[in-house]
Design an enzyme around this catalytic site. Structure first.
Site, short mmCIF file in Angstrom:
data_model
loop_
_atom_site.label_atom_id
_atom_site.label_comp_id
_atom_site.label_asym_id
_atom_site.label_seq_id
_atom_site.Cartn_x
_atom_site.Cartn_y
_atom_site.Cartn_z
N GLU A 145 0.84 -1.19 0.00
CA GLU A 145 0.00 0.00 0.00
C GLU A 145 0.88 1.25 0.00
O GLU A 145 1.68 1.45 0.90
CB GLU A 145 -0.90 0.00 1.25
CG GLU A 145 -1.67 1.29 1.45
CD GLU A 145 -2.49 1.30 2.75
OE1 GLU A 145 -2.50 0.28 3.47
OE2 GLU A 145 -3.10 2.34 3.03
N ASP B 222 -1.27 -1.02 5.54
CA ASP B 222 -1.12 -0.41 6.85
C ASP B 222 -2.10 -1.02 7.86
O ASP B 222 -3.15 -1.51 7.49
CB ASP B 222 -1.39 1.09 6.78
CG ASP B 222 -0.31 1.81 5.97
OD1 ASP B 222 0.79 1.24 5.80
OD2 ASP B 222 -0.58 2.93 5.50
N ASP C 13 -4.35 0.09 9.64
CA ASP C 13 -5.43 1.03 9.97
C ASP C 13 -6.64 0.70 9.10
O ASP C 13 -6.60 -0.24 8.31
CB ASP C 13 -4.96 2.48 9.77
CG ASP C 13 -4.48 2.74 8.34
OD1 ASP C 13 -4.78 1.91 7.45
OD2 ASP C 13 -3.81 3.76 8.12
N ASP D 58 -7.95 2.13 6.47
CA ASP D 58 -7.71 2.14 5.03
C ASP D 58 -6.97 0.89 4.58
O ASP D 58 -7.28 0.31 3.54
CB ASP D 58 -6.90 3.38 4.62
CG ASP D 58 -7.82 4.52 4.22
OD1 ASP D 58 -8.98 4.24 3.87
OD2 ASP D 58 -7.36 5.69 4.25
#
Ligand code: TSJ
Length: 646
Positions: free
Chosen positions: A432, A505, A507, A509
């Site tokens: 990413e 990541d 998180d 997203d």
């Protein structure tokens, strides 16, 4: 109880072998293996019921960690085995591979390879008790795994079969305690058990399966008079269907029984779930080929007879008739041969012709009936649409498969390829963001690790037409890099990497990107998942610096454990993204095969994976809202536990 003859000793060694290498018999000693112990028992009861003896199974998850299964069948035979000189029940529980089947004459169809038998459950339990009600009498037997001279002996008969009273009931009751010296975690998961029992109930119409969880008083009953017809309805619960109820046909030919249910939705991919003797065959095989041939033939004939496909139209091919299909094919046959990587592909050549014959005849009859004509029209219309899109997408597909074309080299231009040309050792990281991609490129071992940085979010392939999916640049790049093609053109032999590692990541997203990628692989390259090629990389969440040394933590629990001794004299960095790590750190923590941790993506249950993906990733918001309301626990949000569990 210490007097064993030599034959019995051989038997005992047999069960000890199971404990020595549990993986050989139940796959893993994780949650999947634990549940396998229960399936071995339940499947025996279900076999009894589907052969016409009894109609009900009750599964109970008890507070003391045991699980029990009760049926109202004939009761496991209690008479003496002529050679082994022990009761039939004891044979079942102490003889490896004896299973519940003494001879083929008793059961017309059996699980074959899948059912390793109740003796495996016994071998991996602390204790196991069996009560049989049969011909007016009640019998009891108990087995234990216990330490003798410092060694654990598995599944020893500590109470051989004895009569304990009279009864007017009939059936078998088995209760066992999984051994916590074998399994890391010995808790049965209600949802996993419920899913499996529900599937069994759909596949065996009319039988009643009850589940009780005494740990929290949950209970459910599964019984479907419509069998696989109801299963298809359930699978399409969150989809827009093109007609209802599903098509249902059944037939029999030379000892092979065939049941088929079909319904179409407005989706663009196919969803065929096949079973042989109640065992899922996610890799397909000869029976699925027979079905596909029959479906294409019958619908082509119908279209021709009714002049539905004009000369100016694009010719419909088999794939087109499967766009949006949800089908369950359940067959029962003898001498099953499984093939393939995971032994979940039917190999018997005769199944192909048998299934083709039965399905052709029965589907033809079905569509010939005046009241079902409209259904054939709907399917053929959908197939014509699919043919048009396929035609339009052909160019795009060729584009992504082209090997040395200029276009192709542009497409995979973003890929920092590795130097090795050996697919079986090569890995591709899908990373990413450009900055993490940069770190990964510098940190990697370029001999076998390729990096594909993703700039934006790839398109959510759920409910998108193939031409739309193929017009998405991120997805085209992935397809181009892997080399396999997609959908029905997919060829695993052309795969350029044996590990495809999603690195996003930690998180929301990142989780979203991961979900989108998994959705794409599931819908268009499902074999990669069955083949075990898809992984999720696990970057650390924290770096703890203490006395000039760095420690990486991958979970909050790890952080807790490591900092407890440091007496607050440490500095803590929480990584908000992969981009914050420098190349060395990324290599050390996430990419180095010797030190990294990864999650391998597998499919335990394709039907459940399908319903979850439609619900979480599809157009319709209501089902996922309901799911979140029911299951989300916002007090303990942990990305990785969440993916590990589902
Ligand atoms: F897993 C297992 F084997 F332990 C087990 C078997 C567990 C449970 C809960 C049930 C059973 C089971 C076995 N239920 N019903 C039967 N039936 C027989 O084993 C059986 C009964 C009669 C005859 C016969 O020929 O008379 C044959 C069989 C195989």
């Amino acid at each position: 109880m210490s007097a064993y003859n030599s034959k019995d000793l051989i038997v005992l060694e047999g069960l000890d072998a199971v404990r020595m290498r549990p993986g050989m018999y139940i796959g893993t000693t994780g949650s999947r293996g634990l549940h396998h112990l229960l399936w071995e028992i339940v499947d025996n009861s279900i076999d009894e019921l589907t052969n016409g003896f009894g109609n009900k199974v009750v599964v109970t998850l008890h507070k003391d960690g045991t699980a029990s299964v009760l049926d109202n069948g004939r009761g496991i035979p209690v008479d003496m085995h002529p050679k082994l000189k022990i009761s039939g029940v004891e044979v079942v529980f102490t003889q490896l591979h004896a299973g519940g089947k003494f001879s083929d004459a008793n059961y017309s169809y059996s699980g074959g390879l899948h059912g390793v038998g109740a003796s495996v459950t016994n071998a991996l339990s602390k204790y196991c008790e069996v009560t049989v009600h049969k011909e007016g009498k009640k019998y009891f037997v108990r087995f234990e795994s216990k330490e003798i001279n410092g060694k654990i002996k598995s599944g020893i008969t500590v109470q051989s079969l004895k009569e304990i009273g009279s009864t007017n009931l009939s059936g078998t009751y088995v209760r066992f305690l999984p051994d916590d010296r074998v399994f890391k975690d010995v808790t049965f998961e209600y949802e996993d058990v419920a899913t499996r029992l529900r599937e069994s109930a759909y596949l065996n119409k009319g039988i009643i399966i009850e589940l009780f969880d005494e740990r929290n008083n949950q209970k459910q009953q599964f019984c479907y008079e419509g069998g696989i017809r109801d299963y298809v309805t359930y699978l399409n619960e969150d989809d827009k269907v093109l007609f209802s109820p599903p098509i249902y046909v059944e037939g029999e030919i030379e000892d092979t029984k065939v049941e088929l249910a079909i319904q179409y939705t407005d989706r663009y991919t196919d969803n065929i779930f096949s079973y042989v003797n109640n065992i899922p065959t996610p890799e397909g095989g000869t029976h699925e080929i027979g079905l596909k041939t029959a479906l294409t033939k019958v619908l082509n004939d119908f279209a021709k007879k009714n002049n539905l496909n004009k000369a100016k139209d694009i010719a419909i091919i088999g794939d087109d008739y499967r766009e949006g299909i949800t089908a369950v094919l359940s067959i029962k046959m003898k001498n099953v041969q499984f093939e393939g990587q995971t032994k979940t592909k039917l190999g018997n050549p005769e199944a192909r012709t048998h299934i083709d014959t039965v399905c052709s005849q029965k589907l033809d009859e079905y569509f010939s009936s005046k009241k079902n004509e409209q259904i054939a029209n709907i399917i053929i219309e959908k197939a014509k649409g699919a043919a048009r899109v396929r035609h339009a997408a052909k160019k795009a597909k060729e584009y992504t498969r082209a090997k040395n074309s200029i276009e192709n080299s542009m497409l995979v231009g973003k890929l920092a390829n590795c130097s090795s040309k050996k697919p079986d050792i090569n890995e591709m990281f899908i990373v990413e963001g450009d900055s993490a991609g940069g770190s990964a490129k510098q940190g990697r071992d370029r001999s076998f690790q390729a990096i594909l940085p993703l700039r934006g979010k790839p398109l959510n392939a759920e409910k998108k037409r193939i031409d739309q999916v193929l017009s998405n640049e991120e997805i085209r790049t992935i397809i181009g890099a892997l080399g396999t093609g997609i959908g029905s053109d997919f060829k695993i032999e052309d795969l350029k990497f044996s590990k495809i590692i999603i690195l996003s990541d930690a998180d929301q997203d990142g989780a979203h990107i991961r979900a989108i990628l998994l959705t794409f692989f599931f819908r268009y390259m499902k074999s990669l998942i069955y083949n075990g090629n898809i992984y999720i990389g696990l970057p650390p969440l924290y770096k703890v610096t203490y006395k000039d040394k760095d420690y990486y933590c991958y979970t909050d629990d790890e952080l807790q454990a490591i900092t407890v001794k440091m007496n607050k004299n440490y500095t803590l960095q929480r990584y908000k993204g992969l981009g914050e790590m420098n190349p060395d750190q990324l290599w050390d923590t996430t990419m180095n095969p010797r030190t990294r941790s990864m999650i391998k993506v597998t499919i335990e249950d394709a039907a459940r994976a399908d319903t979850i993906i439609s619900s979480w990733m599809g157009d319709d918001v209501t089902p996922r809202k309901e799911y979140i309301t029911k299951f989300a626990n916002f007090n303990k949000v942990d990305n990785f536990t969440a993916i590990k569990k589902d």
